[in-house]
Design an enzyme around this catalytic site. Structure first.
Site, PDB file in Angstrom:
ATOM      1  CG  HIS A 157     -10.206  -6.210 -38.846  1.00  0.00           C
ATOM      2  ND1 HIS A 157     -10.255  -7.292 -39.688  1.00  0.00           N
ATOM      3  CD2 HIS A 157     -11.141  -6.472 -37.898  1.00  0.00           C
ATOM      4  CE1 HIS A 157     -11.159  -8.158 -39.260  1.00  0.00           C
ATOM      5  NE2 HIS A 157     -11.710  -7.683 -38.162  1.00  0.00           N
ATOM      6  N   GLY A 178      -7.886 -15.852 -39.149  1.00  0.00           N
ATOM      7  CA  GLY A 178      -8.164 -15.142 -37.903  1.00  0.00           C
ATOM      8  C   GLY A 178      -8.907 -16.071 -36.961  1.00  0.00           C
ATOM      9  CG  PHE A 198     -13.680 -10.146 -30.614  1.00  0.00           C
ATOM     10  CD1 PHE A 198     -13.775  -9.336 -29.488  1.00  0.00           C
ATOM     11  CD2 PHE A 198     -12.492 -10.822 -30.844  1.00  0.00           C
ATOM     12  CE1 PHE A 198     -12.701  -9.187 -28.615  1.00  0.00           C
ATOM     13  CE2 PHE A 198     -11.406 -10.686 -29.977  1.00  0.00           C
ATOM     14  CZ  PHE A 198     -11.507  -9.867 -28.870  1.00  0.00           C
ATOM     15  CG  HIS A 201     -16.757 -11.017 -38.331  1.00  0.00           C
ATOM     16  ND1 HIS A 201     -16.194 -11.002 -37.079  1.00  0.00           N
ATOM     17  CD2 HIS A 201     -18.094 -10.831 -38.150  1.00  0.00           C
ATOM     18  CE1 HIS A 201     -17.148 -10.830 -36.181  1.00  0.00           C
ATOM     19  NE2 HIS A 201     -18.316 -10.717 -36.794  1.00  0.00           N
ATOM     20  N   GLY A 227      -2.333 -12.163 -31.641  1.00  0.00           N
ATOM     21  CA  GLY A 227      -3.331 -11.106 -31.522  1.00  0.00           C
ATOM     22  C   GLY A 227      -3.119  -9.986 -32.523  1.00  0.00           C
TER      23      GLY A 227
HETATM   24 MG    MG Z   1     -14.061 -10.561 -36.349  1.00  0.00          MG
END
Ligand code: MG
Length: 210
Positions: free
Chosen positions: A140, A42, A17, A165, A71
């Site tokens: 997140h 991550g 991503f 990020h 995940g």
């Molecule tokens: Mg990311």
């Protein structure tokens, strides 16, 4: 730092991503980090690991990439970023570790990168090694994002690079947890922002941990 074309093609086809312009900004920031130990939180299938690992190898650094490989919430069945091909038929669970192993082998980065399969909560209590780069791109939710920042940014040496990020100041663009981390880092006065590209924020430690 430019990636050689074969690595760039590999990174482009690796699931993940991170758009190429953000990856280029990440590589550029990493190239300014002192040689030493770098930590990515991550990993997923290793897309950004290729970018960071290539710079680490060129800079004489070593990259540790940490992920439980099952995940995040948004990758689970029924969620927006689910990829059914990543389900392990034996366990029925998402498992990105096999993809990562292929990515690192294809990239020739197995010596430059150590893979740590664990949750950040498992690793935080025993981690002691000083870091010269930390890339936060894990879970997140606010709780975990704040935990990861607090637990690992304290190991960043002065001058060390902190990359975060998926930073979206406007909640309409995405989750707010990484934005809250950036705000905290700046509010605490221990980091200054040195760059920004898309949802990637680049900070540098300006003072030791209080
Ligand atoms: Mg990311």
């Amino acid at each position: 730092m430019r990636l050689d074309p074969a690595l760039a093609a590999l990174a482009a086809r690796t699931k993940g991503f991170m758009p190429e312009d953000e990856a280029a900004a990440l590589r550029q920031a990493a190239a300014t980090a002192a040689p030493g130990l770098w930590l990515e939180i991550g990993t997923y299938c290793g897309k950004s690991t290729v970018h960071l690992g290539a710079v680490a190898a060129a800079r004489g650094s070593h990259l540790v990439t940490l992920d439980h490989h099952h995940g995040s919430e948004e990758n689970q069945p029924g969620w927006q970023w689910h990829d059914h091909s990543l389900i392990d038929p034996r366990t029925g669970r998402l498992d990105t570790l096999p993809s990562l192993r292929h990515t690192l082998a294809d990239a020739g980065l197995e010596d430059a990168v150590s893979v740590l399969v664990a949750t950040t909560q498992q690793v935080a209590p025993w981690w002691t090694t000083p870091l010269t780069l930390l890339f936060l791109d894990g879970n997140h939710t606010d709780d975990v994002a704040q935990h990861d920042y607090a637990a690992f940014s304290r190991h960043l040496l002065p001058g060390g690079v902190l990359a975060v990020h998926d930073v979206f100041p406007d909640p309409r663009d995405g989750g707010a947890a990484p934005w809250h981390v950036v705000q905290r880092a700046l509010d605490e006065g221990t980091f200054t922002q040195v760059g920004e590209r898309g949802s990637l924020r680049l900070l540098r430690r300006i003072s030791p941990v209080p």
